[in-house]
Write a protein that holds these residues in place. Structure first.
Motif, short mmCIF file in Angstrom:
data_model
loop_
_atom_site.label_atom_id
_atom_site.label_comp_id
_atom_site.label_asym_id
_atom_site.label_seq_id
_atom_site.Cartn_x
_atom_site.Cartn_y
_atom_site.Cartn_z
N LEU A 47 1.85 1.65 -3.36
CA LEU A 47 0.85 2.34 -4.32
C LEU A 47 1.08 3.84 -4.06
O LEU A 47 0.61 4.71 -5.18
N ASN A 48 0.78 4.05 -2.72
CA ASN A 48 0.52 5.38 -2.56
C ASN A 48 1.62 6.67 -3.20
O ASN A 48 1.25 7.64 -3.22
N ALA A 104 0.12 1.47 -10.99
CA ALA A 104 0.33 -0.26 -10.53
C ALA A 104 1.11 -1.01 -10.50
O ALA A 104 1.15 -2.25 -10.54
N ASP A 134 1.33 -0.98 -0.45
CA ASP A 134 0.27 -0.13 -0.29
C ASP A 134 0.65 1.24 -0.24
O ASP A 134 0.35 2.10 -1.06
N LEU A 166 -3.10 -5.84 -8.82
CA LEU A 166 -2.55 -3.91 -7.75
C LEU A 166 -3.23 -3.07 -7.89
O LEU A 166 -3.44 -1.64 -7.23
N TYR A 167 -4.44 -2.89 -9.65
CA TYR A 167 -4.75 -1.86 -9.82
C TYR A 167 -6.05 -1.86 -9.00
O TYR A 167 -7.18 -1.16 -9.15
N VAL A 189 4.36 -0.94 -9.78
CA VAL A 189 4.64 -1.69 -8.17
C VAL A 189 4.37 -2.90 -8.20
O VAL A 189 4.89 -4.43 -7.70
N ARG A 245 -6.15 -2.89 -6.35
CA ARG A 245 -6.28 -2.04 -5.05
C ARG A 245 -5.35 -1.02 -4.60
O ARG A 245 -5.74 0.02 -3.94
N ALA A 246 -5.24 -0.37 -6.31
CA ALA A 246 -5.37 1.15 -6.14
C ALA A 246 -6.64 1.82 -6.27
O ALA A 246 -6.63 3.24 -5.44
#
Length: 269
Positions: free
Chosen positions: A232-233, A245, A229, A259-260, A248, A262-263
């Motif tokens: 990503l941030n 995304a 996280d 990952l996308y 990462v 989660r983003a």
């Protein structure tokens, strides 16, 4: 019915009995099939069945099978339907109520797996990679996080380019084995990383023979969700969300799609 992938003696007694007793043998290439039959003194009727005539031949073949004919399907080498024609015939024959009897035997992908020394408790056969770089890399990207040994077939002229694309997409440090001419006089099983083997074949040139490429599973990673996280941030401060995304995902060896998603969650709070 499985046939030898090189050494003509790699055929089962059951296969020989079957070839000698069926009404007709359907071969991908009748010249190759005749060589096998002649080597074992079998005088069976032989006819071609391949991708180019399959649609035309299938209705008649299935009608004969329904009427009780006994037909054997062979590929040029190895097990039919594994990157070979025949799937549609078997599928439609089963739909018509015809009993399909497998006659097991040689398989290049399994022979390569056995000789490779790579993890064999879980593996995935991926067939031939696309011929062009972009499509090849996209296909490899979908396989990046599969926790299994990946098995591909490849031709000598495209081997170096395919290994280079696999190294770029899956990681140059992934363990790899290139097995060629299996069961034949010049059998070779070469091990290394994807990066090392890509460099070797780029320098050595295209090898001869049928080729099996095996790529070991990705290294297991224990990654803290908080670290992901945070990464990503940080990335989203510099890049559009999709690019962040992807960056990462490459760093952590994770799925770009996951990952996308989660983003998106992080952005929407």
């Amino acid at each position: 019915m499985s046939t030898p992938i090189g050494n003509l003696r790699d055929i089962t007694l059951r296969a020989l009995d079957t070839l000698g007793s069926v009404d007709e043998v359907l071969a991908e290439d009748t010249r190759v099939g005749r060589k096998l039959l002649d080597a074992h003194g079998i005088h069976a009727k032989l006819s071609p069945y391949h991708d180019h005539n399959g649609a035309e031949r299938r209705p008649g073949l299935i009608a004969r099978l329904v009427d009780g004919a006994c037909l054997a399907l062979i590929s040029d080498a190895g097990t039919p339907l594994v990157s070979d024609p025949g799937w549609k015939l078997v599928h439609e024959a089963r739909e018509a109520g015809v009993r399909i009897i497998p006659i097991p035997g040689p398989s290049a992908m399994l022979a390569g797996l056995v000789a490779s020394g790579l993890a064999s408790d879980r593996f995935m056969f991926c067939g031939f990679l696309p011929p062009k770089t972009g499509a090849r890399q996209r296909a490899a990207e979908e396989l990046k996080t599969v926790p299994a040994t990946l098995i591909f077939y490849e031709g000598g002229s495209r081997l170096a380019a395919s290994l280079a694309d696999l190294a770029e997409t899956l990681g140059a440090d992934r363990n790899c084995v290139v097995a060629r001419e299996l069961t034949k006089l010049f059998e070779e099983v070469r091990s290394g990383t994807l990066g090392e083997l890509a460099a070797h074949y780029a320098e050595a040139g295209a090898p001869k023979g049928e080729i099996v490429v095996l790529v070991g599973p990705p290294a297991e990673r224990v990654t803290d969700a908080g670290d992901i996280d945070a990464a990503l941030n940080d990335a989203m401060q510099r890049l559009p969300m999709k690019a962040a995304a992807n960056e990462v995902a490459d760093v952590f060896g994770l799925s770009k799609r996951d990952l996308y998603q989660r983003a998106l969650q992080l952005k929407n709070g």
